[in-house]
Design a protein around this motif. Sequence first.
Motif, mmCIF file in Angstrom:
data_model
loop_
_atom_site.group_PDB
_atom_site.id
_atom_site.type_symbol
_atom_site.label_atom_id
_atom_site.label_comp_id
_atom_site.label_asym_id
_atom_site.label_seq_id
_atom_site.Cartn_x
_atom_site.Cartn_y
_atom_site.Cartn_z
ATOM 1 N N ASP A 148 7.049 4.132 -10.255
ATOM 2 C CA ASP A 148 7.592 5.624 -9.427
ATOM 3 C C ASP A 148 6.264 6.682 -9.274
ATOM 4 N N SER A 149 5.885 7.385 -9.194
ATOM 5 C CA SER A 149 4.497 8.427 -8.977
ATOM 6 C C SER A 149 3.346 8.110 -9.614
ATOM 7 N N LEU A 150 3.155 7.255 -8.047
ATOM 8 C CA LEU A 150 1.967 6.370 -8.960
ATOM 9 C C LEU A 150 0.833 6.988 -8.578
ATOM 10 N N LYS A 151 0.007 6.082 -9.499
ATOM 11 C CA LYS A 151 -1.194 6.983 -9.018
ATOM 12 C C LYS A 151 -2.107 6.100 -9.098
ATOM 13 N N PRO A 152 -3.764 6.460 -7.897
ATOM 14 C CA PRO A 152 -4.560 4.890 -8.119
ATOM 15 C C PRO A 152 -5.294 4.267 -9.227
ATOM 16 N N ALA A 153 -4.669 4.525 -10.259
ATOM 17 C CA ALA A 153 -5.019 4.355 -11.094
ATOM 18 C C ALA A 153 -4.528 2.603 -11.447
ATOM 19 N N ASP A 154 -3.482 3.199 -10.963
ATOM 20 C CA ASP A 154 -2.395 1.083 -11.236
ATOM 21 C C ASP A 154 -2.597 0.393 -10.204
ATOM 22 N N THR A 155 -3.665 1.015 -9.062
ATOM 23 C CA THR A 155 -3.926 -0.249 -8.109
ATOM 24 C C THR A 155 -4.063 -1.358 -9.223
ATOM 25 N N SER A 197 6.469 5.658 -4.705
ATOM 26 C CA SER A 197 7.240 4.849 -5.439
ATOM 27 C C SER A 197 7.383 3.163 -4.742
ATOM 28 N N LEU A 198 7.383 2.048 -5.971
ATOM 29 C CA LEU A 198 7.332 0.675 -5.066
ATOM 30 C C LEU A 198 8.328 0.067 -6.326
ATOM 31 N N ARG A 199 9.133 -0.766 -5.602
ATOM 32 C CA ARG A 199 9.877 -1.761 -6.027
ATOM 33 C C ARG A 199 9.723 -4.021 -6.600
ATOM 34 N N LEU A 200 9.031 -3.975 -7.847
ATOM 35 C CA LEU A 200 8.532 -5.247 -7.458
ATOM 36 C C LEU A 200 9.433 -5.995 -8.625
ATOM 37 N N SER A 201 9.973 -7.319 -7.671
ATOM 38 C CA SER A 201 10.988 -8.307 -8.135
ATOM 39 C C SER A 201 10.443 -9.305 -8.406
ATOM 40 N N CYS A 202 11.048 -10.197 -9.799
ATOM 41 C CA CYS A 202 10.459 -10.923 -9.887
ATOM 42 C C CYS A 202 11.477 -12.328 -10.439
ATOM 43 N N ALA A 203 11.201 -13.171 -8.992
ATOM 44 C CA ALA A 203 12.771 -13.879 -8.654
ATOM 45 C C ALA A 203 12.501 -15.046 -9.199
ATOM 46 N N LEU A 241 0.905 -1.224 -0.159
ATOM 47 C CA LEU A 241 -0.016 -0.003 0.104
ATOM 48 C C LEU A 241 0.691 1.334 0.322
ATOM 49 N N VAL A 242 1.125 1.912 -1.151
ATOM 50 C CA VAL A 242 1.558 3.437 -0.984
ATOM 51 C C VAL A 242 0.269 4.290 -1.382
ATOM 52 N N GLY A 248 3.691 -16.263 -12.943
ATOM 53 C CA GLY A 248 3.677 -15.216 -10.997
ATOM 54 C C GLY A 248 2.730 -16.016 -10.343
ATOM 55 N N GLN A 249 2.634 -15.651 -9.084
ATOM 56 C CA GLN A 249 1.515 -15.669 -8.451
ATOM 57 C C GLN A 249 0.849 -14.343 -8.657
ATOM 58 N N GLY A 250 1.710 -13.184 -8.882
ATOM 59 C CA GLY A 250 0.834 -12.249 -8.241
ATOM 60 C C GLY A 250 1.186 -11.295 -6.759
ATOM 61 N N THR A 251 1.206 -9.954 -7.317
ATOM 62 C CA THR A 251 1.124 -9.279 -5.662
ATOM 63 C C THR A 251 0.303 -7.579 -5.983
ATOM 64 N N GLN A 252 -0.361 -7.676 -4.978
ATOM 65 C CA GLN A 252 -0.608 -6.693 -4.791
ATOM 66 C C GLN A 252 -0.251 -5.013 -4.708
ATOM 67 N N VAL A 253 -0.604 -4.142 -5.128
ATOM 68 C CA VAL A 253 -0.286 -2.442 -5.286
ATOM 69 C C VAL A 253 -1.575 -2.240 -4.745
ATOM 70 N N THR A 254 -1.555 -1.489 -4.338
ATOM 71 C CA THR A 254 -2.228 -0.413 -3.832
ATOM 72 C C THR A 254 -2.620 0.504 -4.011
ATOM 73 N N VAL A 255 -2.494 1.468 -4.736
ATOM 74 C CA VAL A 255 -2.063 3.079 -4.405
ATOM 75 C C VAL A 255 -3.527 4.293 -4.004
ATOM 76 N N SER A 256 -3.121 4.502 -2.740
ATOM 77 C CA SER A 256 -4.439 5.182 -2.117
ATOM 78 C C SER A 256 -4.391 6.595 -2.436
ATOM 79 N N SER A 257 -5.565 7.579 -2.467
ATOM 80 C CA SER A 257 -5.399 8.634 -3.133
ATOM 81 C C SER A 257 -5.427 9.872 -2.535
#
Length: 123
Positions: A83-90, A17-23, A11-12, A114-123
């Motif tokens: 970077d510069s995350l927007k609610p629409a990126d959720t 900003s967030l950094r996602l990883s895919c191993a 949640l951001v 992969g199984q996925g990872t949740q990204v939530t951007v609050s306004s």
Amino acid sequence: QVQLVESGGGLVQAGGSLRLSCAASGRTLSSVAVGWFRQVPGKEREFVAVITRNSYTHYTDSVKGRFTISRDNAKNTVYLQMDSLKPADTAVYYCAVRDGSRWASGSNDYDYWGQGTQVTVSS
């Protein structure tokens, strides 16, 4: 067997900003195309970005200038710096592998997910 494990979601606030990883295991990511997709409930999975084995990158228009895809060959990991995350990126973000040298933006063109990872951007 190919396994992809995403991490780094969370949640951001908008503008953050967030950094996602895919191993990966079972496939050397420097020899394939690796894509990031995202999906919200009720909608189709959407292409976000891709990096090919030649390090060519391509982004969907809505994230250009804000997201950066990269690869660490030593760690066999692909990253998505957001970077510069927007609610629409959720969305739930997925990484996927496409065997071969050519990139693609269709989810049906990818072979492993992969199984996925949740990204939530609050306004």
